[in-house]
Design a protein around this motif. Structure first.
Motif, PDB file in Angstrom:
ATOM      1  N   TYR A 125       0.852  -1.153   0.062  1.00 28.90           N
ATOM      2  CA  TYR A 125       0.073   0.223   0.022  1.00 28.90           C
ATOM      3  C   TYR A 125       0.890   1.252   0.027  1.00 28.90           C
ATOM      4  O   TYR A 125       2.136   1.200   0.466  1.00 28.90           O
ATOM      5  CB  TYR A 125      -0.752  -0.033   1.356  1.00 28.90           C
ATOM      6  N   SER A 164      -0.275  -0.931  -6.844  1.00 31.27           N
ATOM      7  CA  SER A 164      -0.242  -1.356  -5.660  1.00 31.27           C
ATOM      8  C   SER A 164      -1.450  -1.823  -5.297  1.00 31.27           C
ATOM      9  O   SER A 164      -2.355  -2.077  -6.090  1.00 31.27           O
ATOM     10  CB  SER A 164       0.131  -0.001  -4.665  1.00 31.27           C
ATOM     11  N   LEU A 190      -9.116  -2.783   5.480  1.00 27.90           N
ATOM     12  CA  LEU A 190      -7.495  -3.043   5.026  1.00 27.90           C
ATOM     13  C   LEU A 190      -7.295  -4.319   6.213  1.00 27.90           C
ATOM     14  O   LEU A 190      -6.489  -5.310   5.662  1.00 27.90           O
ATOM     15  CB  LEU A 190      -6.896  -1.933   5.392  1.00 27.90           C
TER      16      LEU A 190
END
Length: 479
Positions: A136, A207, A465
């Motif tokens: 990330y 990413s 996440l």
């Protein structure tokens, strides 16, 4: 170092710079305290830590939330010149640190599930790939992020230099941007930093996600566009802010706060241009006269002017002493304004000053950390951008969000005169327009605080996440 299987383990790599370090540390702290992450935090330094970086590292170590590792400095003397622009120099540094990171990651058992880097750390993403970690990128503000993700498209569509374009640059989901307000590396396509900038954009697009230090209410249109427009690429975008350094208990209370205690509520204009911001000698004179003419109370963090003519070298003299800063004020200024304000030549506790009840305005360089601190303190701004992405931030704050005013002439293009400064100061501090901005910024303060609480948009984004990382760990175990 052993890790708990019940906690997702993230590695954060922070490139040199106080502003980036502040954001990265706050992200790490939030991951630990709100979402039960384990975070290993690698600090990369440019030759050696500055006083500001050292103070931040010591403070973070004292909190014992993050496992902090300061990596050995990398010597770039044979690769870049002292005059090399900061974007190119730090991009080179983050490439050279990769073997060190590779060794450091190997020592972490079991392998962490994710790597988070800031905008200059994208060369490290390939190391994460070698270890099968999610990767990330953490970016400050939404408009500069949009310009970076869109840069590969602009590179193909725009002919010649951006600054020579007759029309504003269109970025989906943003207001049109004046060509000269684009990030500094985009202003000259013949220089190496332009290619470095494009390379970062391309790495970011590959990413597993981009984290941005904003929240849904503040950047709804831009966030939606970055998620839905194919031209921005396919990397998911997560709004995880507002993340700012929370003022903690100081060893001793600053005398500046004692002075503020004696002033009326929302009566003081705080003036600071960040750790790298410097004005010309002529601009210091005009600002001083503008403050005096306005008759409004002020607290001004003053640094000596820089003799450098290059924008990229504007910070080269920031290490000079402050003993001559006051010499650049007009004769008799301190005596004439003694009852109005203070001129400070040392470090000032910005978070505490902005959060003080007597502070009613902020003349700011519009670095995103400072802008968020101002919003979360309910303080409107006079936007005075100097370099990097600050020009885009200033446009957003003044023209879209409505919490700032700015000079007619960009401070990067000429000297703002005393008469205009007087008008801007009075507008924010004493007139109905300033009152309306103050009401608007206080609404945003409440909105930003809500985003971080359980159930808020940013809290939920980080929960997402964490879920991804758990799934990644489970997948790695099953294979």
């Amino acid at each position: 170092m052993e890790t708990s299987k019940s906690k997702p383990h993230a590695v954060i790599v922070s490139s040199p710079g106080v502003g980036r370090l502040v954001c990265d540390l706050e992200l790490g702290n939030r991951l630990v305290t709100d979402h039960s992450f384990q975070v290993t935090f690698f600090v990369v330094l440019d030759c050696q830590a500055t006083a500001g970086e050292s103070q931040l590292i010591q403070s973070a170590e004292a909190q014992k939330l993050l496992h902090i590792v300061v990596l050995p400095p990398v010597d770039l003397s044979g690769q870049v010149e002292p005059s090399t622009p900061i974007f190119t120099r730090l991009a080179s540094l983050m490439r050279e640190i990769r073997p060190t990171l590779r060794s450091a990651f190997s020592a972490l058992k079991p392998t962490p599930s994710a790597l988070v880097v800031d905008i200059l750390g994208t060369p490290a993403l390939e190391v994460a790939e070698e270890f099968h970690m999610l990767k990330y990128v953490f970016v400050t503000s939404a408009w500069p992020l949009a310009s970076m993700l869109y840069a590969p498209i602009l590179d193909k569509e725009v002919e010649g230099e951006y600054v020579d374009q007759k029309e504003p640059i269109r970025l989906p989901g943003c207001m049109s941007v004046l060509p000269e307000d684009l990030a500094d590396p985009m202003l000259n396509r013949t220089k190496p930093e332009y290619n470095s900038f494009l390379q970062v954009a391309l790495e970011m697009r590959k990413s597993d996600g981009v984290l941005v230090n904003t929240w849904e209410d503040l950047d709804a249109a831009t966030l939606t566009a970055m998620r839905e427009e194919e031209s921005y690429g396919s990397a998911p975008v997560y709004a995880v802010g507002p993340l700012i350094r929370v003022a903690g208990p100081a060893a001793s209370r600053s005398k500046l706060l004692d002075w503020l205690d004696e002033q009326p509520v929302e009566s003081v204009l705080y003036i600071s241009f960040g750790s790298l911001g410097v004005l010309s000698a002529q601009q210091i004179t005009e600002l001083a006269w503008g403050l005096e003419l306005s008759r409004q109370k002020f607290m001004w963090v003053l640094r000596p002017p820089t003799p450098s003519k290059k924008k990229d070298d504007a910070s080269a003299d920031r290490s000079r002493g402050d003993e001559n800063a006051l010499d650049h004020l007009p004769d008799g200024f301190l005596e004439r304004t003694h009852s109005l304000g203070l001129v400070v030549t040392q470090w000032a506790p910005q978070s505490e000053i902005l959060g003080h009840r007597s502070t009613g305005g902020f003349l700011s360089h519009c670095g995103w950390n400072s802008s968020l601190e101002s919003i979360l303190s309910g303080v409107p701004m006079i936007a005075w951008p100097l370099y990097a992405e600050q020009k885009m931030n200033a446009t957003k704050l003044a023209e879209e969000v409505g919490v700032a005013v700015r000079p007619k002439i960009a401070p990067t293009k000429g000297v703002v005169g005393r008469e205009e400064i007087e008008i801007l100061v009075r507008k924010v501090m004493a007139e109905p327009e300033g009152k309306a901005m103050r009401a608007r910024v206080k609404e945003l303060k409440i909105s930003g605080e809500k985003a971080l609480t359980p159930g808020g948009s940013s809290f939920n984004a980080v929960s997402q996440l964490a879920k991804q990382m758990h799934q990644s760990e489970a997948s790695a175990v099953s294979h």
